[in-house]
Design a protein around this motif. Structure first.
Motif, PDB file in Angstrom:
ATOM      1  N   GLY A   4       0.796  -1.215   0.000  1.00  0.00           N
ATOM      2  CA  GLY A   4       0.000   0.000   0.000  1.00  0.00           C
ATOM      3  C   GLY A   4       0.832   1.270   0.000  1.00  0.00           C
ATOM      4  N   HIS A   5       2.156   1.132   0.055  1.00  0.00           N
ATOM      5  CA  HIS A   5       3.052   2.295   0.020  1.00  0.00           C
ATOM      6  C   HIS A   5       3.639   2.438  -1.380  1.00  0.00           C
ATOM      7  N   ASP A   6       3.872   3.687  -1.769  1.00  0.00           N
ATOM      8  CA  ASP A   6       4.538   3.946  -3.041  1.00  0.00           C
ATOM      9  C   ASP A   6       6.004   3.553  -2.954  1.00  0.00           C
ATOM     10  N   LEU A   7       6.608   3.275  -4.091  1.00  0.00           N
ATOM     11  CA  LEU A   7       8.036   2.955  -4.136  1.00  0.00           C
ATOM     12  C   LEU A   7       8.879   4.073  -3.549  1.00  0.00           C
ATOM     13  N   GLU A   8       8.443   5.307  -3.750  1.00  0.00           N
ATOM     14  CA  GLU A   8       9.189   6.457  -3.242  1.00  0.00           C
ATOM     15  C   GLU A   8       9.386   6.376  -1.734  1.00  0.00           C
ATOM     16  N   VAL A   9       8.434   5.800  -1.021  1.00  0.00           N
ATOM     17  CA  VAL A   9       8.538   5.666   0.434  1.00  0.00           C
ATOM     18  C   VAL A   9       9.681   4.730   0.787  1.00  0.00           C
ATOM     19  N   PHE A  10       9.789   3.616   0.089  1.00  0.00           N
ATOM     20  CA  PHE A  10      10.864   2.658   0.349  1.00  0.00           C
ATOM     21  C   PHE A  10      12.230   3.259   0.003  1.00  0.00           C
ATOM     22  N   ILE A  11      12.283   3.984  -1.106  1.00  0.00           N
ATOM     23  CA  ILE A  11      13.536   4.634  -1.509  1.00  0.00           C
ATOM     24  C   ILE A  11      13.932   5.687  -0.473  1.00  0.00           C
ATOM     25  N   ALA A  12      12.969   6.469  -0.013  1.00  0.00           N
ATOM     26  CA  ALA A  12      13.244   7.499   0.995  1.00  0.00           C
ATOM     27  C   ALA A  12      13.761   6.866   2.288  1.00  0.00           C
ATOM     28  N   CYS A  13      13.196   5.736   2.670  1.00  0.00           N
ATOM     29  CA  CYS A  13      13.632   5.058   3.890  1.00  0.00           C
ATOM     30  C   CYS A  13      15.082   4.590   3.763  1.00  0.00           C
ATOM     31  N   ILE A  14      15.432   4.018   2.622  1.00  0.00           N
ATOM     32  CA  ILE A  14      16.820   3.596   2.396  1.00  0.00           C
ATOM     33  C   ILE A  14      17.745   4.808   2.398  1.00  0.00           C
ATOM     34  N   ASP A  15      17.295   5.906   1.819  1.00  0.00           N
ATOM     35  CA  ASP A  15      18.101   7.127   1.827  1.00  0.00           C
ATOM     36  C   ASP A  15      18.380   7.593   3.252  1.00  0.00           C
ATOM     37  N   CYS A  16      17.409   7.435   4.135  1.00  0.00           N
ATOM     38  CA  CYS A  16      17.566   7.862   5.532  1.00  0.00           C
ATOM     39  C   CYS A  16      18.442   6.905   6.336  1.00  0.00           C
ATOM     40  N   LEU A  17      18.240   5.620   6.163  1.00  0.00           N
ATOM     41  CA  LEU A  17      18.867   4.633   7.037  1.00  0.00           C
ATOM     42  C   LEU A  17      20.052   3.900   6.422  1.00  0.00           C
ATOM     43  N   GLY A  18      20.191   3.956   5.118  1.00  0.00           N
ATOM     44  CA  GLY A  18      21.263   3.228   4.463  1.00  0.00           C
ATOM     45  C   GLY A  18      20.823   1.839   4.042  1.00  0.00           C
ATOM     46  N   LYS A  19      21.742   1.113   3.448  1.00  0.00           N
ATOM     47  CA  LYS A  19      21.456  -0.205   2.889  1.00  0.00           C
ATOM     48  C   LYS A  19      21.000  -1.173   3.981  1.00  0.00           C
ATOM     49  N   MET A  20      19.979  -1.929   3.643  1.00  0.00           N
ATOM     50  CA  MET A  20      19.472  -2.956   4.551  1.00  0.00           C
ATOM     51  C   MET A  20      18.786  -4.034   3.730  1.00  0.00           C
ATOM     52  N   ASP A  21      18.521  -5.162   4.353  1.00  0.00           N
ATOM     53  CA  ASP A  21      17.816  -6.218   3.639  1.00  0.00           C
ATOM     54  C   ASP A  21      16.346  -5.820   3.491  1.00  0.00           C
ATOM     55  N   PHE A  22      15.684  -6.433   2.524  1.00  0.00           N
ATOM     56  CA  PHE A  22      14.322  -6.018   2.205  1.00  0.00           C
ATOM     57  C   PHE A  22      13.365  -6.232   3.361  1.00  0.00           C
ATOM     58  N   GLN A  23      13.464  -7.354   4.064  1.00  0.00           N
ATOM     59  CA  GLN A  23      12.511  -7.627   5.139  1.00  0.00           C
ATOM     60  C   GLN A  23      12.604  -6.568   6.231  1.00  0.00           C
ATOM     61  N   SER A  24      13.823  -6.142   6.578  1.00  0.00           N
ATOM     62  CA  SER A  24      13.991  -5.072   7.572  1.00  0.00           C
ATOM     63  C   SER A  24      13.414  -3.763   7.057  1.00  0.00           C
ATOM     64  N   LEU A  25      13.666  -3.471   5.799  1.00  0.00           N
ATOM     65  CA  LEU A  25      13.128  -2.256   5.181  1.00  0.00           C
ATOM     66  C   LEU A  25      11.606  -2.280   5.205  1.00  0.00           C
ATOM     67  N   TYR A  26      11.033  -3.389   4.807  1.00  0.00           N
ATOM     68  CA  TYR A  26       9.585  -3.544   4.739  1.00  0.00           C
ATOM     69  C   TYR A  26       8.960  -3.318   6.117  1.00  0.00           C
ATOM     70  N   GLU A  27       9.524  -3.948   7.141  1.00  0.00           N
ATOM     71  CA  GLU A  27       9.013  -3.802   8.501  1.00  0.00           C
ATOM     72  C   GLU A  27       9.172  -2.363   8.990  1.00  0.00           C
ATOM     73  N   TYR A  28      10.320  -1.758   8.698  1.00  0.00           N
ATOM     74  CA  TYR A  28      10.558  -0.390   9.143  1.00  0.00           C
ATOM     75  C   TYR A  28       9.542   0.565   8.519  1.00  0.00           C
ATOM     76  N   VAL A  29       9.329   0.441   7.228  1.00  0.00           N
ATOM     77  CA  VAL A  29       8.355   1.303   6.553  1.00  0.00           C
ATOM     78  C   VAL A  29       6.967   1.097   7.150  1.00  0.00           C
ATOM     79  N   ASN A  30       6.566  -0.137   7.341  1.00  0.00           N
ATOM     80  CA  ASN A  30       5.227  -0.406   7.857  1.00  0.00           C
ATOM     81  C   ASN A  30       5.040   0.053   9.300  1.00  0.00           C
ATOM     82  N   ASN A  31       6.107   0.085  10.086  1.00  0.00           N
ATOM     83  CA  ASN A  31       6.000   0.469  11.495  1.00  0.00           C
ATOM     84  C   ASN A  31       6.362   1.922  11.783  1.00  0.00           C
ATOM     85  N   SER A  32       7.105   2.569  10.885  1.00  0.00           N
ATOM     86  CA  SER A  32       7.666   3.876  11.230  1.00  0.00           C
ATOM     87  C   SER A  32       7.362   4.994  10.241  1.00  0.00           C
TER      88      SER A  32
END
Length: 176
Positions: A96-124
């Protein structure tokens, strides 16, 4: 807004083989990951058909272009394409999130595995705002703090202080 189908539709790879390359041939073909293939196995089938002149082709991803998110996640790169790319793309679409949200999260936190990214976006993830001040004002007016309407707040000063607890990239805000 960027959606999943657009990302897959613009992600393309140029597929050759190491044998051809070692024999001074760059023969291959650009393959679009989105509209042309339903999953990774479908893509592999096309790659094998393209290089059917070799008994066991070792595919060489000679070039790629397309989705920034796949690059940042390490799913696509020079000579590499993850077999999980279609599954991950589907999870992003279902989130339900746009790709831009996931890209923005990686820009903020740096490289991470997808599952961590997915959980972070959904929770934060809080949303998209035009400024830190707008974000902080939204936080305070969201009934969380029950501030009376007669209180006057310096939103710029408050935003400077509050933003120590949040990340922002390209207008997208996350809890740190």
């Amino acid at each position: 807004m960027t959606n999943l189908r657009n990302c897959l539709d613009t992600a393309s790879i140029y597929v050759g083989t190491y044998t051809k390359y070692n024999n001074s041939s760059l023969y291959g073909k650009w393959l679009n990951l989105g509209g042309d293939y339903s999953d990774y196995e479908d893509l592999l089938k096309t790659m094998r058909k393209l290089h059917r002149d070799e008994s066991d082709p070792e595919f060489m991803l000679q070039d790629y272009e397309g989705c920034e998110l796949f690059e940042k996640l390490g799913l696509i790169g020079e000579c590499y394409l993850s077999s999980d790319i279609y599954e991950i793309a589907q999870q992003i679409d279902d989130s339900g999130h746009d790709l831009e949200v996931f890209i923005a999260c990686i820009d903020c936190l740096g490289k991470m595995d997808f599952q961590s990214l997915y959980e972070y976006v959904n929770n934060s993830y809080y949303g998209e705002f035009s400024s830190d001040e707008d974000f902080v004002q939204w936080l305070y007016e969201d009934d969380t703090f029950n501030i009376p309407n007669w209180v006057v707040i310096d939103w710029s000063a408050t935003a400077r202080s509050i933003m120590y607890d949040y990340f922002e990239s390209n207008g997208h805000y996350f809890k740190s």
